[in-house]
Scaffold this motif. Structure first.
Motif, PDB file in Angstrom:
ATOM      1  N   PHE A 172      14.404  86.879  83.045  1.00 40.28           N
ATOM      2  CA  PHE A 172      13.393  86.521  82.043  1.00 40.28           C
ATOM      3  C   PHE A 172      13.187  87.643  81.023  1.00 40.28           C
ATOM      4  N   VAL A 173      14.278  87.990  80.344  1.00 38.89           N
ATOM      5  CA  VAL A 173      14.306  89.106  79.398  1.00 38.89           C
ATOM      6  C   VAL A 173      14.252  88.575  77.977  1.00 38.89           C
ATOM      7  N   GLN A 174      13.523  89.258  77.100  1.00 37.19           N
ATOM      8  CA  GLN A 174      13.348  88.796  75.729  1.00 37.19           C
ATOM      9  C   GLN A 174      14.434  89.299  74.772  1.00 37.19           C
ATOM     10  N   THR A 175      14.803  90.576  74.889  1.00 38.40           N
ATOM     11  CA  THR A 175      15.748  91.227  73.973  1.00 38.40           C
ATOM     12  C   THR A 175      16.574  92.214  74.775  1.00 38.40           C
ATOM     13  N   THR A 176      17.867  92.334  74.432  1.00 33.45           N
ATOM     14  CA  THR A 176      18.708  93.285  75.154  1.00 33.45           C
ATOM     15  C   THR A 176      19.494  94.152  74.182  1.00 33.45           C
ATOM     16  N   ILE A 177      19.669  95.404  74.528  1.00 32.57           N
ATOM     17  CA  ILE A 177      20.382  96.365  73.693  1.00 32.57           C
ATOM     18  C   ILE A 177      21.871  96.344  74.052  1.00 32.57           C
ATOM     19  N   VAL A 178      22.715  96.211  73.031  1.00 35.31           N
ATOM     20  CA  VAL A 178      24.165  96.226  73.238  1.00 35.31           C
ATOM     21  C   VAL A 178      24.760  97.239  72.258  1.00 35.31           C
ATOM     22  N   PRO A 179      25.329  98.333  72.760  1.00 30.28           N
ATOM     23  CA  PRO A 179      25.879  99.354  71.866  1.00 30.28           C
ATOM     24  C   PRO A 179      27.236  98.943  71.317  1.00 30.28           C
ATOM     25  N   PRO A 180      27.727  99.625  70.281  1.00 30.58           N
ATOM     26  CA  PRO A 180      29.094  99.372  69.819  1.00 30.58           C
ATOM     27  C   PRO A 180      30.082  99.592  70.963  1.00 30.58           C
ATOM     28  N   GLY A 181      30.996  98.669  71.137  1.00 35.82           N
ATOM     29  CA  GLY A 181      31.940  98.760  72.237  1.00 35.82           C
ATOM     30  C   GLY A 181      31.391  98.250  73.541  1.00 35.82           C
ATOM     31  N   GLY A 182      30.210  97.606  73.504  1.00 39.16           N
ATOM     32  CA  GLY A 182      29.577  97.084  74.711  1.00 39.16           C
ATOM     33  C   GLY A 182      29.470  95.568  74.680  1.00 39.16           C
ATOM     34  N   ALA A 183      29.068  95.008  75.819  1.00 39.08           N
ATOM     35  CA  ALA A 183      28.971  93.558  75.927  1.00 39.08           C
ATOM     36  C   ALA A 183      27.906  93.193  76.953  1.00 39.08           C
ATOM     37  N   THR A 184      27.462  91.953  76.907  1.00 41.88           N
ATOM     38  CA  THR A 184      26.478  91.456  77.862  1.00 41.88           C
ATOM     39  C   THR A 184      26.667  89.959  78.032  1.00 41.88           C
ATOM     40  N   ILE A 185      26.094  89.427  79.087  1.00 41.48           N
ATOM     41  CA  ILE A 185      26.125  87.989  79.340  1.00 41.48           C
ATOM     42  C   ILE A 185      24.694  87.529  79.540  1.00 41.48           C
ATOM     43  N   VAL A 186      24.310  86.449  78.856  1.00 39.84           N
ATOM     44  CA  VAL A 186      22.967  85.894  79.033  1.00 39.84           C
ATOM     45  C   VAL A 186      23.061  84.419  79.393  1.00 39.84           C
ATOM     46  N   ASP A 187      22.185  84.000  80.303  1.00 35.88           N
ATOM     47  CA  ASP A 187      22.044  82.594  80.680  1.00 35.88           C
ATOM     48  C   ASP A 187      20.673  82.103  80.262  1.00 35.88           C
ATOM     49  N   MET A 188      20.620  80.878  79.767  1.00 34.66           N
ATOM     50  CA  MET A 188      19.360  80.268  79.362  1.00 34.66           C
ATOM     51  C   MET A 188      19.344  78.807  79.787  1.00 34.66           C
ATOM     52  N   LYS A 189      18.148  78.275  80.048  1.00 33.67           N
ATOM     53  CA  LYS A 189      17.983  76.844  80.241  1.00 33.67           C
ATOM     54  C   LYS A 189      17.196  76.303  79.065  1.00 33.67           C
ATOM     55  N   MET A 190      17.766  75.293  78.387  1.00 33.47           N
ATOM     56  CA  MET A 190      17.141  74.758  77.191  1.00 33.47           C
ATOM     57  C   MET A 190      16.183  73.623  77.582  1.00 33.47           C
ATOM     58  N   LEU A 191      14.909  73.827  77.309  1.00 31.49           N
ATOM     59  CA  LEU A 191      13.881  72.880  77.720  1.00 31.49           C
ATOM     60  C   LEU A 191      13.295  72.084  76.570  1.00 31.49           C
ATOM     61  N   VAL A 192      13.158  72.732  75.414  1.00 38.24           N
ATOM     62  CA  VAL A 192      12.472  72.118  74.274  1.00 38.24           C
ATOM     63  C   VAL A 192      13.477  71.906  73.139  1.00 38.24           C
ATOM     64  N   PRO A 193      13.522  70.709  72.532  1.00 39.66           N
ATOM     65  CA  PRO A 193      14.458  70.494  71.424  1.00 39.66           C
ATOM     66  C   PRO A 193      14.038  71.257  70.177  1.00 39.66           C
ATOM     67  N   GLY A 194      15.014  71.507  69.302  1.00 41.14           N
ATOM     68  CA  GLY A 194      14.731  72.182  68.048  1.00 41.14           C
ATOM     69  C   GLY A 194      15.797  73.208  67.729  1.00 41.14           C
ATOM     70  N   THR A 195      15.515  74.031  66.721  1.00 39.17           N
ATOM     71  CA  THR A 195      16.449  75.061  66.283  1.00 39.17           C
ATOM     72  C   THR A 195      15.988  76.424  66.756  1.00 39.17           C
ATOM     73  N   TYR A 196      16.867  77.108  67.463  1.00 42.21           N
ATOM     74  CA  TYR A 196      16.608  78.446  67.970  1.00 42.21           C
ATOM     75  C   TYR A 196      17.438  79.424  67.139  1.00 42.21           C
ATOM     76  N   THR A 197      16.816  80.491  66.670  1.00 38.54           N
ATOM     77  CA  THR A 197      17.484  81.435  65.783  1.00 38.54           C
ATOM     78  C   THR A 197      18.064  82.600  66.567  1.00 38.54           C
TER      79      THR A 197
END
Length: 283
Positions: free
Chosen positions: A214-239
């Motif tokens: 349940f993380v809001q924002t994650t830091i990814v440095p140059p040359g780095g990577a991350t994986i995020v999982d989400m469950k979409m509950l509410v329709p609409g446009t997410y930015t």
């Protein structure tokens, strides 16, 4: 915006998403078709050994190099060209991601997967043509890159890659996974999706340790990577953005469009929604 001649792996920026498993042996064939005469190679952060394979794969024009690498460690890794000058090759678009699954996959199944890379472009002002007009094409600027003053910051290699051209799409109830990498070459990313929570966050591409929850924002440095999982509950446009938020005006924005039935039990108001006219964050 201006046109720009990118350098590519397999004719795309970013290069192809590669998926393999710990213990696999990758046979890599690199053919250089760059008519400018630049040598190219691959430094893959998943490869154990000097240069990440760069010295074994350096190819001149019309030359093919073949090398083999055993994958020893699981995770999500960046690969990029490491021919001299290395930062110029990365800045011009030569990068991608490889996901090395553990022997027994630790990630739960999801409904949809997406591949996103953030990067910057540095360019000189457009040249003045003989007719007095400014050229619609710009060229790489080493001084601006050295000063880390990016003209453009983008997802997937161009201004509208995840907005006008091809926004991400999902449905309510979907579990989605984003493989996210930051090619840089200079700027740290504060990866964030407005209105969404990262239900699981595999920081730094680490798929062995327990994920963050349940993380809001994650830091990814140059040359780095991350994986995020989400469950979409509410329709609409997410930015989709970097929460170093002025980069929005340097073209760094994408959208995830979620279709489905409304969820007034989660998201509701007395008055109908009133989006900001002309707003890039809330279209």
């Amino acid at each position: 915006m201006y046109k720009y001649d990118v350098w590519t792996f397999n004719d795309s920026v970013p290069g192809p998403f590669i998926r393999a498993r710990v213990g696999d042996i990758i046979e890599l064939n690199l053919t250089n078709r760059d008519e400018t005469g630049n040598p190219h190679n691959i430094d893959c952060h998943a490869f154990e050994g000097p240069g990440g394979g760069a010295a074994l794969t350096t190819a001149d024009l019309n030359q093919t190099k073949t090398a083999r690498f055993r994958l020893l460690y699981p995770g999500l890794f960046v690969y990029h060209c490491a021919a001299a000058p290395v930062p110029v090759h990365i800045a011009n678009g030569m990068y991608g991601l490889i996901y090395v699954q553990p022997e027994y996959d630790t990630l739960s199944s999801v409904d949809k997967e997406f591949y996103i890379m953030q990067s910057e472009f540095y360019h000189e002002p457009p040249e003045k043509l003989e007719n007095g007009k400014l050229s619609d094409k710009v060229k790489f600027s080493y001084p601006r890159a050295l000063d880390e003053t990016a003209n453009v910051v983008v997802f997937n290699g161009k201004e509208s890659a995840l907005s006008r051209d091809a926004p991400l799409k999902a449905s309510t109830g979907d579990r989605i996974r984003i493989y996210f990498g930051n090619a840089g070459p200079n700027l740290i990313s504060s990866f964030h999706i407005i209105g969404g929570i990262f239900e699981k966050l595999y920081r730094d591409g680490d798929v062995v340790s327990p994920p963050g929850r349940f993380v809001q924002t994650t830091i990814v440095p140059p040359g780095g990577a991350t994986i995020v999982d989400m469950k979409m509950l509410v329709p609409g446009t997410y930015t989709i953005l970097d929460h170093a938020i002025f980069r929005l005006d340097k073209c760094l924005v994408g959208y995830l469009n979620v279709s489905g039935k409304a969820r007034p039990d989660i998201y509701a108001s007395i008055e109908p929604p009133a989006p900001c006219v002309g707003c890039k964050l809330h279209p």
